[in-house]
Design a protein around this motif. Sequence first.
Motif, PDB file in Angstrom:
ATOM      1  N   LEU A 351      21.456  35.193 -38.204  1.00 31.44           N
ATOM      2  CA  LEU A 351      21.631  34.399 -36.996  1.00 31.44           C
ATOM      3  C   LEU A 351      21.454  35.293 -35.778  1.00 31.44           C
ATOM      4  O   LEU A 351      22.038  36.375 -35.708  1.00 31.44           O
ATOM      5  N   ALA A 352      20.622  34.827 -34.835  1.00 31.10           N
ATOM      6  CA  ALA A 352      20.469  35.500 -33.546  1.00 31.10           C
ATOM      7  C   ALA A 352      21.049  34.608 -32.463  1.00 31.10           C
ATOM      8  O   ALA A 352      20.696  33.434 -32.357  1.00 31.10           O
ATOM      9  N   THR A 353      21.953  35.138 -31.675  1.00 33.70           N
ATOM     10  CA  THR A 353      22.554  34.385 -30.584  1.00 33.70           C
ATOM     11  C   THR A 353      21.574  34.297 -29.416  1.00 33.70           C
ATOM     12  O   THR A 353      20.604  35.070 -29.337  1.00 33.70           O
ATOM     13  N   PRO A 354      21.809  33.379 -28.469  1.00 40.10           N
ATOM     14  CA  PRO A 354      20.948  33.319 -27.286  1.00 40.10           C
ATOM     15  C   PRO A 354      20.859  34.656 -26.549  1.00 40.10           C
ATOM     16  O   PRO A 354      19.791  35.045 -26.081  1.00 40.10           O
ATOM     17  N   ALA A 355      21.985  35.361 -26.463  1.00 41.70           N
ATOM     18  CA  ALA A 355      21.977  36.653 -25.775  1.00 41.70           C
ATOM     19  C   ALA A 355      21.077  37.657 -26.495  1.00 41.70           C
ATOM     20  O   ALA A 355      20.341  38.426 -25.865  1.00 41.70           O
ATOM     21  N   GLU A 356      21.136  37.645 -27.825  1.00 39.13           N
ATOM     22  CA  GLU A 356      20.292  38.564 -28.607  1.00 39.13           C
ATOM     23  C   GLU A 356      18.822  38.212 -28.444  1.00 39.13           C
ATOM     24  O   GLU A 356      17.960  39.100 -28.394  1.00 39.13           O
ATOM     25  N   LEU A 357      18.519  36.926 -28.354  1.00 37.67           N
ATOM     26  CA  LEU A 357      17.126  36.515 -28.165  1.00 37.67           C
ATOM     27  C   LEU A 357      16.618  36.891 -26.781  1.00 37.67           C
ATOM     28  O   LEU A 357      15.428  37.189 -26.608  1.00 37.67           O
ATOM     29  N   ASN A 358      17.503  36.863 -25.797  1.00 37.33           N
ATOM     30  CA  ASN A 358      17.087  37.290 -24.463  1.00 37.33           C
ATOM     31  C   ASN A 358      16.692  38.757 -24.459  1.00 37.33           C
ATOM     32  O   ASN A 358      15.758  39.160 -23.763  1.00 37.33           O
TER      33      ASN A 358
END
Length: 538
Positions: A351-358
């Motif tokens: 799982l990648a969080t929105p922050a990690e994707l940013n």
Amino acid sequence: MSNRNDVIARLTAPGEAFEIRTELVRGHAMSVFAHRHRSLLELLETSRLFGDAEYLVSTEHRITFTDHYRMVAAFAAALRDRYGVRQGDRVMLLSANRPEWIIGFWAAVSIGAVAVGGNSMWAAPEVAHGLELTEPVVVVADAARREHLSGDAVPVIAIEDEFWALVEEFAAAELPEVEVAEDDAAVILFTSGTTGRAKGATHSHRNMVAALWFHLLNDAVAAELGHAPSNRRYLLATPLFHIAALHNLAVIRLAIGDTAVIHLGRFDIDQVLALIERERVTNWGAVPTMLHRLVEADLSRYDLSSLANVSVSSAPSSAVLKARLREAVPQAAKAFGTTYGLTESSSAATLATPAELNEDPETVGSAVPTMEVRVCDHADRPVPDGVEGEVHIRGPLVMSGYWRNPEATAASSAADGWFRTGDLGVLNAGKLRICSRRSDLILRGGENVYPAEVEDQLAQLDGVAECIVLGVPDADMGQAVAAVVVARDGAELTEAMLRDHLESRLARYKIPTRWQIGTAPLPRNATGKVNRRDIEVG
């Protein structure tokens, strides 16, 4: 405010509700939730506590949790007493999405049987293979799928009438007391194989409960961070023979008390948007193709104010699509995460969080709680960070094996309980990037198409000397299926001939929509293998 990782660490600590500890799973030490349910039967029993709240809604039915439990008990009794279904027997569900599919699933597992999720888009030969492989005692099918069943070797329950007649006839029945082990099979879902024949991924009660607890933990984390979920109504528009709809939606909603709003029939964006408005849908897990059609639609005609969350499943989605979705439904698409998983993993493996994707738009994140991820060389040895290799996963979410296919199970298994995904990836500081999904896999509108399966069928047609099938970019479907066909000397092949040959043998989504027919041999390397990268489809 605490961040997500800190909250997870606190909630999963010893003595806490989501405590994670090490136990033996099929002979291997793995991380598990200590206080988990031990079978799907426990979920079914506790679902009665939700009473008159709606569990399943469609244009034809509104079924409360109380109604559902009663219907499951009745149909389970019919399976047992009328059709002789016993513990470990298979019950095939062969139908488009509808409430009867879900009721049939719960009825089968409630008596210790194994539910077989038949692909509703299969052609007759594919149905025959599924029946031969799993040998169901009975098939529950709708009218369109019954046309693909031949002979009378297996009893068939017609969903439109016989199903409901049985529910009424056995209405006074109660669920029997059945003991199942955590690693007993609960469901078989099919995944295409590189050999061209569908394989049955066997998921145990443990696997499906592990998927549930992943979602329960996510909800608990959201609550700790000030976003407690409540009164959710989920749109169910992806096929129930997929983990996205069955494991991660229908089963989860029963355990939590949410509503599943089922879209009936072929996907139509206007019908879906009208359903979202009418039923006040709050959550929608969609494949990219559905979302492409969403952003192209005239949304001013619909009240989508209830839609609080839109997520993407089953296939990668582009940054452009995500940006357009944020613009189209900003209240529902304000934050995107992403996951990596496959049929064999029951739910998300990473799982990648929105922050990690940013920070890294290409990442699929780190392993979810109870799961492990590594990247290995051809000898199953872990490679250093930054080095590409095959992605391996391990944990209680990973299937128990391929049904009656020990060769395929062995080929996908590494030592100490690790599963070889066949995907290529790179790890950096625990974060995974996927370089290619199962090499030749085509992801068309969220459906998996393996070229070998289509190529095998084309090769059987007189006049075909050789062929290759590959995915090409498509704005709507993500990828389209393309075929390059080399005709034998003197043979006359047309696109119509090739399509006609495939239509009776394969599901429609597997049939190429782009064709290149000629006489020049396919390009090959020194070992004789076709160089796919050297092929261009006009």
